[in-house]
Structures are given as C-alpha cells and as structure tokens.
Design a protein around this motif. Structure first.
Motif, mmCIF file in Angstrom:
data_model
loop_
_atom_site.group_PDB
_atom_site.id
_atom_site.type_symbol
_atom_site.label_atom_id
_atom_site.label_comp_id
_atom_site.label_asym_id
_atom_site.label_seq_id
_atom_site.Cartn_x
_atom_site.Cartn_y
_atom_site.Cartn_z
ATOM 1 N N ALA A 9 0.811 -1.280 0.029
ATOM 2 C CA ALA A 9 0.182 -0.123 0.012
ATOM 3 C C ALA A 9 0.800 1.189 0.126
ATOM 4 O O ALA A 9 0.501 2.163 -0.647
ATOM 5 N N ASN A 10 1.870 1.297 0.836
ATOM 6 C CA ASN A 10 2.673 2.544 0.867
ATOM 7 C C ASN A 10 3.377 2.688 -0.421
ATOM 8 O O ASN A 10 3.723 3.715 -0.801
ATOM 9 N N TYR A 11 3.849 1.677 -1.047
ATOM 10 C CA TYR A 11 4.421 1.731 -2.335
ATOM 11 C C TYR A 11 3.480 2.240 -3.516
ATOM 12 O O TYR A 11 3.876 3.289 -3.934
ATOM 13 N N VAL A 12 2.292 1.798 -3.540
ATOM 14 C CA VAL A 12 1.385 2.281 -4.370
ATOM 15 C C VAL A 12 1.002 3.692 -4.112
ATOM 16 O O VAL A 12 1.139 4.580 -5.042
ATOM 17 N N ALA A 13 0.645 3.978 -2.890
ATOM 18 C CA ALA A 13 0.401 5.355 -2.554
ATOM 19 C C ALA A 13 1.578 6.351 -2.954
ATOM 20 O O ALA A 13 1.319 7.512 -3.583
ATOM 21 N N ARG A 14 2.739 6.154 -2.666
ATOM 22 C CA ARG A 14 3.911 7.099 -2.814
ATOM 23 C C ARG A 14 3.960 7.152 -4.485
ATOM 24 O O ARG A 14 4.260 8.420 -4.854
ATOM 25 N N SER A 15 3.595 5.922 -5.307
ATOM 26 C CA SER A 15 3.655 6.101 -6.328
ATOM 27 C C SER A 15 2.797 7.101 -7.235
ATOM 28 O O SER A 15 3.197 7.699 -8.236
ATOM 29 N N VAL A 16 1.818 7.087 -6.748
ATOM 30 C CA VAL A 16 0.669 7.741 -7.379
ATOM 31 C C VAL A 16 0.327 8.798 -6.771
ATOM 32 O O VAL A 16 -0.509 9.842 -7.220
ATOM 33 N N GLY A 17 0.506 9.174 -5.458
ATOM 34 C CA GLY A 17 0.376 10.590 -4.619
ATOM 35 C C GLY A 17 -0.799 10.246 -3.970
ATOM 36 O O GLY A 17 -1.734 11.365 -4.518
ATOM 37 N N CYS A 18 -0.983 9.414 -3.222
ATOM 38 C CA CYS A 18 -2.332 9.379 -2.327
ATOM 39 C C CYS A 18 -2.152 9.038 -1.221
ATOM 40 O O CYS A 18 -1.058 8.540 -0.706
ATOM 41 N N ASP A 19 -3.099 8.866 -0.288
ATOM 42 C CA ASP A 19 -3.018 8.602 1.261
ATOM 43 C C ASP A 19 -2.982 7.058 1.237
ATOM 44 O O ASP A 19 -3.756 6.415 0.593
ATOM 45 N N VAL A 20 -2.357 6.454 2.472
ATOM 46 C CA VAL A 20 -2.604 4.975 2.926
ATOM 47 C C VAL A 20 -3.451 5.246 4.387
ATOM 48 O O VAL A 20 -3.262 5.936 5.152
ATOM 49 N N ILE A 21 -4.490 4.131 3.971
ATOM 50 C CA ILE A 21 -5.298 3.881 5.288
ATOM 51 C C ILE A 21 -4.698 2.553 5.801
ATOM 52 O O ILE A 21 -5.120 1.399 4.865
ATOM 53 N N SER A 22 -4.505 2.441 7.114
ATOM 54 C CA SER A 22 -3.724 1.283 7.391
ATOM 55 C C SER A 22 -4.745 0.941 8.707
ATOM 56 O O SER A 22 -4.846 1.749 9.626
ATOM 57 N N TYR A 23 -4.680 -0.331 8.855
ATOM 58 C CA TYR A 23 -5.337 -0.976 10.175
ATOM 59 C C TYR A 23 -4.171 -1.925 10.781
ATOM 60 O O TYR A 23 -3.496 -2.728 10.075
ATOM 61 N N ASP A 24 -4.248 -1.840 12.049
ATOM 62 C CA ASP A 24 -3.495 -2.935 12.713
ATOM 63 C C ASP A 24 -3.622 -4.431 12.389
ATOM 64 O O ASP A 24 -2.773 -4.851 12.255
ATOM 65 N N PHE A 25 -5.003 -4.527 12.204
ATOM 66 C CA PHE A 25 -5.383 -6.154 11.987
ATOM 67 C C PHE A 25 -6.431 -6.069 11.194
ATOM 68 O O PHE A 25 -7.363 -5.154 11.172
ATOM 69 N N ALA A 26 -6.376 -6.689 10.086
ATOM 70 C CA ALA A 26 -7.379 -6.863 9.082
ATOM 71 C C ALA A 26 -8.706 -7.168 9.660
ATOM 72 O O ALA A 26 -8.942 -8.007 10.557
ATOM 73 N N GLY A 27 -9.646 -6.510 9.130
ATOM 74 C CA GLY A 27 -11.069 -6.761 9.414
ATOM 75 C C GLY A 27 -11.577 -6.206 10.719
ATOM 76 O O GLY A 27 -12.708 -6.302 11.291
ATOM 77 N N SER A 28 -10.653 -5.441 11.387
ATOM 78 C CA SER A 28 -11.065 -4.826 12.542
ATOM 79 C C SER A 28 -11.921 -3.512 12.624
ATOM 80 O O SER A 28 -12.525 -3.272 13.640
ATOM 81 N N SER A 29 -12.084 -3.016 11.490
ATOM 82 C CA SER A 29 -12.869 -1.924 11.255
ATOM 83 C C SER A 29 -14.438 -2.511 10.713
ATOM 84 O O SER A 29 -15.268 -2.062 11.527
ATOM 85 N N TYR A 30 -14.317 -3.185 10.063
ATOM 86 C CA TYR A 30 -15.752 -4.044 9.494
ATOM 87 C C TYR A 30 -15.293 -5.367 8.847
ATOM 88 O O TYR A 30 -14.258 -5.535 8.456
ATOM 89 N N LYS A 31 -16.086 -6.183 8.699
ATOM 90 C CA LYS A 31 -16.093 -7.443 8.352
ATOM 91 C C LYS A 31 -16.477 -7.708 6.801
ATOM 92 O O LYS A 31 -17.353 -6.936 6.313
ATOM 93 N N GLY A 32 -15.672 -8.317 6.097
ATOM 94 C CA GLY A 32 -16.219 -9.051 4.762
ATOM 95 C C GLY A 32 -15.717 -8.182 3.427
ATOM 96 O O GLY A 32 -16.112 -8.738 2.577
ATOM 97 N N ALA A 33 -14.733 -7.296 3.905
ATOM 98 C CA ALA A 33 -14.107 -6.815 2.528
ATOM 99 C C ALA A 33 -13.100 -7.881 2.077
ATOM 100 O O ALA A 33 -12.692 -8.552 2.560
ATOM 101 N N VAL A 34 -13.105 -7.795 0.618
ATOM 102 C CA VAL A 34 -12.391 -8.842 -0.018
ATOM 103 C C VAL A 34 -10.944 -8.667 0.414
ATOM 104 O O VAL A 34 -10.181 -9.646 0.679
ATOM 105 N N GLU A 35 -10.375 -7.540 0.543
ATOM 106 C CA GLU A 35 -9.167 -7.131 0.956
ATOM 107 C C GLU A 35 -8.705 -7.630 2.152
ATOM 108 O O GLU A 35 -7.881 -8.397 2.561
#
Length: 254
Positions: free
Chosen positions: A177-203
């Motif tokens: 995510a950091n690589y892509v964000a730096r390359s295209v110039g956008c923000d990174v949204i990162s969570y400490d553990f996958a699915g901790s914000s809501y369930k069921g996202a493909v990512e």
C-alpha cells in the motif's frame, strides 16, 4: 475451475468464478460508452453475460490478481482493468497475471453498488456469496497478492484517493500500500489487524487468509465517470504491478 485457452489471443485463458452473476454490460451506457469495442473487449463482454469470468495471462512462479467491479457502480476501475488487459495481452510476462474486470456483471449492468441486495465488500466471509467465491478462487489458484480496485465519491467512505491495507496478519499488505500510494500520490489507510474496522471486505478476508491484498480507491462519483479517473485507476494498477518488477510502460515501448 477449468481454464480454457483462447485461440484468438496469445497466452490468454479464461474460466468462470461463478455462473449466476452474469449481465449485459452494454446496458450500462456510462460504462459501455467508455469501452473500446475491439476484439478482446468484445470477447470479455460476451463472456460476462454468463457469469463472472477470470482471465489469465503470462507464466511464472508468482501469481497476482487485478480485481475490479466488486461494487458495480464504481465504473472507472472496471474500464482501467480492461485497458490494462489490452496493454498486456500477448506480452512476455514472468508472472501468472489474473484479471477479473467485472466481479459482478449483473451489478455493473444495473449500475448498482450491491449484488442481489448484498454488498460484496461486506460479505467475502459469508459462504457462497459472490465475493466469497472470488476469495475461494484466490485460495484455490494459490494467488500470492491481490489488488482490489474501487472508486469513492466525495462525502462517502473514504471520500478521497487512497490505498487501504493492514499490518497483520499479512504485513506485506502495508508495504504494498505504501509503495502504490507513494507512486501515485495518494493517502494510505492502514489498520493494525485486518477486518478490525468492519467485516467482509475482499482485501481484509484475503489478508486474514495470509494472501497480502490492498484496496485502491480513486475519486469519482458513483455511477459516473469523470475526466482523469480512469487514468488514475490505471496508474494504481500499474504501480501495483511495478512493486513486483513489472514495468508496463517499458513493455509498451519495447
């Protein structure tokens, strides 16, 4: 899942993730009006009538998936996915590169966020949901990394161009995510553990299954396309591939 070779296109195969999600993309005038009707795109549109097709090109040890259309009304990434396929078909790739340009052709046809009233990015953990079948394809094909490409509207979630990731249990999600964000110039949204914000996202469900994945968002109104949004989504896809040493710009110039 049985892949079939496509005689008309060198080094391209396809299979179906499922056969109950098909739709006529041509009925979505916003989407169809931005698709070049060349031989490859016509073939993809025809196969999308009967379900969710997955395409494979290249050959190598590493396996990557470019996914779009989890939300059928997020149009720019779906067109960008087609453009990337057109750029790379017949090219010499040292990875197995998979594409799902229309995750839910029925939703894309209807310009709807949901599939049969189900949000596919909240249901990848639910057995036999369409996004769960996509996850199963990722696991069965032993895909190593997944890029899931979306668009976001102002005043929605997240409402700005960004790349979602998590640090655990698949830490390379955060690095990617950091690589892509730096390359295209956008923000990174990162969570400490996958699915901790809501369930069921493909990512998130990919990351929970130890398949590093990111969700890339470009800014564009839902159900519409604005100038530059396709190109920005395509730039995110190219950057995703560049992380693995696949320089699409160099391939096009060779």
């Amino acid at each position: 899942m049985h892949f079939k070779k496509i005689d008309e296109f060198e080094n391209l195969e396809f299979a179906y993730v499922c056969d109950f999600s098909g739709g006529y993309i041509s009925r979505n005038k916003q989407l169809f009006g931005n698709i070049e009707l060349n031989k490859l795109n016509q073939f993809i549109l025809e196969k999308s009538v009967f379900g969710t097709p997955i395409f494979k090109m290249g050959g190598g040890d590493k396996k990557l998936l470019i996914l779009s259309g989890i939300h059928g009304n997020e149009l720019s990434p779906q067109i960008a996915n087609l453009k990337l396929m057109n750029e790379l078909v017949g090219k010499d790739l040292d990875v197995d590169l998979y594409f799902i340009p229309f995750a839910s052709p029925k939703s894309s046809m209807n310009n709807e966020r949901t599939f049969n009233s189900m949000d596919l990015n909240r249901s990848a953990h639910i057995n036999n949901s369409l996004s769960n079948l996509i996850l199963n394809a990722v696991l069965n094909l032993e895909i190593d990394f997944v890029g899931d490409f979306h668009s976001t509207a102002l005043n929605s979630n997240p409402g700005f161009e960004s790349v979602f990731s998590s640090k655990s249990p698949s830490p390379e999600s955060f690095l990617l995510a950091n690589y892509v964000a730096r390359s295209v110039g956008c923000d990174v949204i990162s969570y400490d553990f996958a699915g901790s914000s809501y369930k069921g996202a493909v990512e998130d469900v990919c990351n929970l299954n130890k398949v590093p994945a990111v969700t890339c968002e470009v800014l564009c109104p839902f159900g519409n396309i604005v100038r530059g949004s396709i190109e920005k989504s395509l730039a995110q896809m190219r950057s995703f591939l560049e992380y693995f040493g696949i320089n699409t710009h160099q391939m096009l110039s060779d």
